[in-house]
Write an enzyme that holds these catalytic residues in place. Structure first.
Site, mmCIF file in Angstrom:
data_model
loop_
_atom_site.group_PDB
_atom_site.id
_atom_site.type_symbol
_atom_site.label_atom_id
_atom_site.label_comp_id
_atom_site.label_asym_id
_atom_site.label_seq_id
_atom_site.Cartn_x
_atom_site.Cartn_y
_atom_site.Cartn_z
ATOM 1 N N LYS A 80 0.840 -1.651 0.065
ATOM 2 C CA LYS A 80 0.253 -0.176 -0.095
ATOM 3 C C LYS A 80 1.072 0.910 -0.400
ATOM 4 O O LYS A 80 1.424 1.557 0.935
ATOM 5 C CB LYS A 80 -0.564 -0.414 1.596
ATOM 6 C CG LYS A 80 -2.116 1.089 1.162
ATOM 7 C CD LYS A 80 -3.092 1.529 2.267
ATOM 8 C CE LYS A 80 -2.115 2.641 3.057
ATOM 9 N NZ LYS A 80 -1.707 4.542 2.263
ATOM 10 N N GLU A 100 9.976 0.934 10.833
ATOM 11 C CA GLU A 100 10.829 2.387 10.239
ATOM 12 C C GLU A 100 9.691 2.888 10.519
ATOM 13 O O GLU A 100 9.169 3.503 10.415
ATOM 14 C CB GLU A 100 11.234 1.812 9.103
ATOM 15 C CG GLU A 100 12.544 2.690 8.629
ATOM 16 C CD GLU A 100 12.511 4.187 9.119
ATOM 17 O OE1 GLU A 100 12.627 4.600 9.591
ATOM 18 O OE2 GLU A 100 12.348 4.375 7.695
HETATM 19 N N1 LIG Z 1 10.113 7.757 9.373
HETATM 20 C C1 LIG Z 1 9.224 7.922 8.310
HETATM 21 O O1 LIG Z 1 9.861 7.021 7.365
HETATM 22 C C2 LIG Z 1 8.704 8.978 7.993
HETATM 23 C C3 LIG Z 1 8.118 9.407 6.607
HETATM 24 C C4 LIG Z 1 7.107 10.155 6.818
HETATM 25 C C5 LIG Z 1 5.848 10.196 7.258
HETATM 26 N N2 LIG Z 1 6.961 9.932 8.696
HETATM 27 C C6 LIG Z 1 6.171 10.518 10.159
HETATM 28 O O2 LIG Z 1 5.144 11.002 10.787
HETATM 29 C C7 LIG Z 1 4.555 12.241 10.505
HETATM 30 C C8 LIG Z 1 2.843 11.732 9.497
HETATM 31 O O3 LIG Z 1 3.102 11.513 8.456
HETATM 32 P P1 LIG Z 1 2.202 10.553 7.102
HETATM 33 O O4 LIG Z 1 1.118 11.012 7.984
HETATM 34 O O5 LIG Z 1 2.452 10.590 5.880
HETATM 35 O O6 LIG Z 1 2.999 9.874 8.439
HETATM 36 P P2 LIG Z 1 1.460 7.432 8.737
HETATM 37 O O7 LIG Z 1 2.457 7.213 9.263
HETATM 38 O O8 LIG Z 1 -0.077 8.574 8.451
HETATM 39 O O9 LIG Z 1 1.830 7.401 6.990
HETATM 40 C C9 LIG Z 1 2.429 6.198 6.429
HETATM 41 C C10 LIG Z 1 1.847 5.110 5.904
HETATM 42 O O10 LIG Z 1 0.881 4.454 6.827
HETATM 43 C C11 LIG Z 1 -0.927 4.292 6.400
HETATM 44 N N3 LIG Z 1 -1.633 4.316 7.520
HETATM 45 C C12 LIG Z 1 -1.919 5.747 8.393
HETATM 46 N N4 LIG Z 1 -2.556 5.578 9.186
HETATM 47 C C13 LIG Z 1 -2.822 4.398 9.143
HETATM 48 C C14 LIG Z 1 -2.999 3.049 9.849
HETATM 49 N N5 LIG Z 1 -3.936 2.940 10.552
HETATM 50 N N6 LIG Z 1 -3.643 1.438 9.960
HETATM 51 C C15 LIG Z 1 -2.467 1.209 8.745
HETATM 52 N N7 LIG Z 1 -1.798 2.420 7.760
HETATM 53 C C16 LIG Z 1 -1.624 3.943 8.043
HETATM 54 C C17 LIG Z 1 -0.268 5.485 5.850
HETATM 55 O O11 LIG Z 1 -1.643 5.737 4.931
HETATM 56 C C18 LIG Z 1 0.870 5.283 4.660
HETATM 57 O O12 LIG Z 1 0.690 4.378 4.027
HETATM 58 C C19 LIG Z 1 5.035 12.687 10.103
HETATM 59 O O13 LIG Z 1 5.238 14.496 10.161
HETATM 60 C C20 LIG Z 1 6.423 12.072 10.054
HETATM 61 O O14 LIG Z 1 6.588 12.507 11.588
HETATM 62 C C21 LIG Z 1 7.777 9.213 9.164
#
Ligand SMILES: NC(=O)c1ccc[n+]([C@@H]2O[C@H](COP(=O)([O-])OP(=O)(O)OC[C@H]3O[C@@H](n4cnc5c(N)ncnc54)[C@H](O)[C@@H]3O)[C@@H](O)[C@H]2O)c1
Length: 542
Positions: free
Chosen positions: A233, A309
């Site tokens: 996804k 991660e």
């Molecule tokens: N470690 C990293 O590489 C990384 C990458 C992006 C964001 N972030 C952090 O996350 C914060 C928010 O960004 P974001 O909104 O893209 O992160 P997120 O954790 O919300 O999203 C990452 C992935 O998880 C999915 N996701 C979200 N909610 C989910 C759920 N309930 N069940 C399963 N999958 C789910 C999203 O659709 C996306 O594909 C950023 O501000 C940053 O702090 C970290």
């Protein structure tokens, strides 16, 4: 040749020699300096009205990829994916939901249980991965343009570093595909004991938006090398590039159903994948809060193993014996690279009190030189943030920094009135207790803190719920050795930062996650271990 020059430039910036090998710092753009006047080339900090450059690519794939076919979502719903430069529509994309995840898992299950993929030899699988890498190279510029359009990252960064690295990672895992094997181990009795390493089955993979294709590569490469099938996804902000490269994977000979790609939202499609009873393993990259949710969903469903991660608040420590000019440059890169949207961004810059004032002045000068503008424009170092939500969140953090008494050295505002551009921002006099020193900002905001001695800074650097990465700048070997063992982080870079390589494991301590990706460690995530014990009759030896 251009990529080779870039690799040399990145390595020299990160403190390593330019070796005549394929070694490359993954997360890098070319070394680009703006005008000496301090006015940002591309945009001025005040106005920023620039007609967006037309991306040199078409969007051809917006449907879900299930069982080797592009299909609409079961509900027929779509969602818009937006251009971060303007907030305007790029394309409507099929919105995957529970039913689509079910369809994709059925396809992946069938491809695993009945299809040719796990029954192929490792060498046959490796040939497909190598062919895929060749196709990535052939379509490099088109893929890079799509990545830039959907994400906002500089085109030069995508085209010269990230897409070549996608190909490199695939070749690395292609190299492993025919070298994965178990062990024969001795027993205390006359038994023949085999330890088999088997593919784990159907892998669910959830990736974020900051490095859509590198996260794709980190997850898909090892899973396929081990003979698994996948439902991946993508992040709802960046669904396009994974669809394009997955089509190329099928052109390279990947059998139908082996790699299924679902675009959609986290609480629907992502949660359906994490809680699916027929998914055998889950790999997740994203925020720590979402990591907790997917871990719980996995535990409540079928107890599938989960690698995570997650976020970070990584310290960079500059000692008073460091090369200050190099430290300023690398610390700048460590924070501002990819618009500050890196999980391992060097987001707490600790500077020794004896060199503090000099460092702050030079960090300010470097931030003022940063070239912000349309990411398709040549020479641009920083494009827009990914979306409205992240943009607002970053501006809130900047306000919080000012309100809590940190000194705003430069930046602090948006650029222009359209899209999600933010000025390169530097705070000094930051204290550990401030929100900007504790929470992940995920934007172009450098926070500089002062320290007096080694033990004090080790303790402060480790006082965080995160443990993803750390950087140390010193010329004293003993000091470097002290730091590298004392810092509680999955990666410690000494006199460099963001040096990535296919073979280097990456992952976090504490709430930055569990498990490692890249390198040999990543293979373990996608293998089951089976012990097979057979009695030996009249063995010649034991
Ligand atoms: N470690 C990293 O590489 C990384 C990458 C992006 C964001 N972030 C952090 O996350 C914060 C928010 O960004 P974001 O909104 O893209 O992160 P997120 O954790 O919300 O999203 C990452 C992935 O998880 C999915 N996701 C979200 N909610 C989910 C759920 N309930 N069940 C399963 N999958 C789910 C999203 O659709 C996306 O594909 C950023 O501000 C940053 O702090 C970290």
């Amino acid at each position: 040749m251009a990529a080779r020059r870039l690799a040399c430039s990145l390595l020299s910036r990160s403190g390593a020699a330019c070796a005549p090998s394929l070694s490359r710092s993954v997360f890098g753009g070319d070394r680009i300096h703006g005008s000496a006047s301090g006015v940002l080339r591309g945009f001025s900090t005040a106005t920023a009205i620039e007609e967006p450059i037309q991306p040199p690519v078409q969007v051809n794939h917006t449907q879900l990829l299930i069982n080797g076919q592009f299909v609409d979502s079961a509900s027929g719903r779509t969602f818009p994916t937006l251009d971060p430069r303007t907030g305007e529509l790029i394309a409507h994309v099929a919105e995957g939901d529970v039913e689509d995840v079910n369809r994709a898992v059925v396809a992946a299950r069938k491809a695993f249980d009945e299809g040719p993929w796990p029954k192929m030899t490792g060498y046959q699988r490796s040939c497909i991965l190598y062919r895929f890498a060749d196709l990535i190279e052939k379509h490099n510029d088109e893929i890079a343009a799509l990545e830039t359009w959907d994400n906002g990252k500089p085109y030069e960064q995508a085209a010269k570093a990230e897409i070549p690295t996608l190909a490199r990672l695939m070749r690395y895992y292609a190299g492993w595909a025919d070298k994965i094997h178990g062990l024969i181990v001795p027993a205390d009795s006359p038994h023949h004991v085999q330890v088999l390493h088997e593919p784990i089955g159907v892998a669910g993979q959830i990736i974020p938006w900051n490095f859509p294709l590198l996260m794709f590569a980190w997850k898909v490469g090892p899973a396929l090398a081990c003979g698994n099938t996948i439902v991946l996804k993508t992040a709802e902000q960046t669904p396009l590039s994974a669809l394009l490269v997955s089509k190329l994977f099928h052109e390279a000979g990947l059998p139908d159903g082996v790699l299924n790609v679902i675009s959609g939202f986290g609480p629907t499609a992502g949660a359906a994948l994490a809680s699916h009873m027929d998914v055998d393993k889950l790999a997740f990259t994203g925020s720590t809060d979402t990591g907790k949710i997917v871990l719980e969903l996995a535990a409540r469903s079928n107890l599938k193993p989960v690698t995570l991660e997650l976020g970070g608040k990584s310290p960079i420590i500059i000692m008073d014996d460091a090369d200050i000019d190099q430290a300023v440059e690398v610390a700048h890169f460590a924070l501002f690279f990819n618009q500050g949207q890196c999980c391992c961004a060097g987001s707490r810059t600790f500077v020794h009190e004896r060199v503090y004032d000099e460092f702050v002045e030079k960090a300010k000068a470097r931030a003022l030189k940063r070239v912000v503008g349309d990411p398709f424009r040549k020479g641009v170092e920083q494009g827009p943030q990914i979306d409205e939500e992240q943009f607002s969140k970053i501006l809130h953090y900047i306000k919080s920094g000012v309100d809590s008494g940190a000194t705003l050295v430069t930046g602090g505002d948006r650029i222009g009135s359209k899209g999600y551009y933010i000025q390169p921002t530097v705070f000094s006099d930051v204290e550990d207790k401030m929100k900007i020193a504790k929470e992940e900002i995920f934007g172009p905001v450098q926070t500089i803190l002062k320290f007096k001695d080694v033990n004090e800074v080790i303790q402060r650097a480790n006082t965080t719920r995160y443990g993803l990465a750390a950087g140390v700048f010193t010329h004293n070997l003993n000091t470097a050795n002290t730091f590298m063992r004392a810092l509680r982080a999955g990666t410690v870079w000494i006199n460099c930062y963001d040096v990535f390589d296919a073979a280097i494991p990456f992952g976090g301590y504490k709430m930055s996650g569990n498990g490692r990706e890249k390198g040999i460690d990543s293979l373990k995530n996608y293998l089951q271990v089976k012990a097979v014990v057979t009695p030996l009759k009249n063995p010649a030896w034991l």
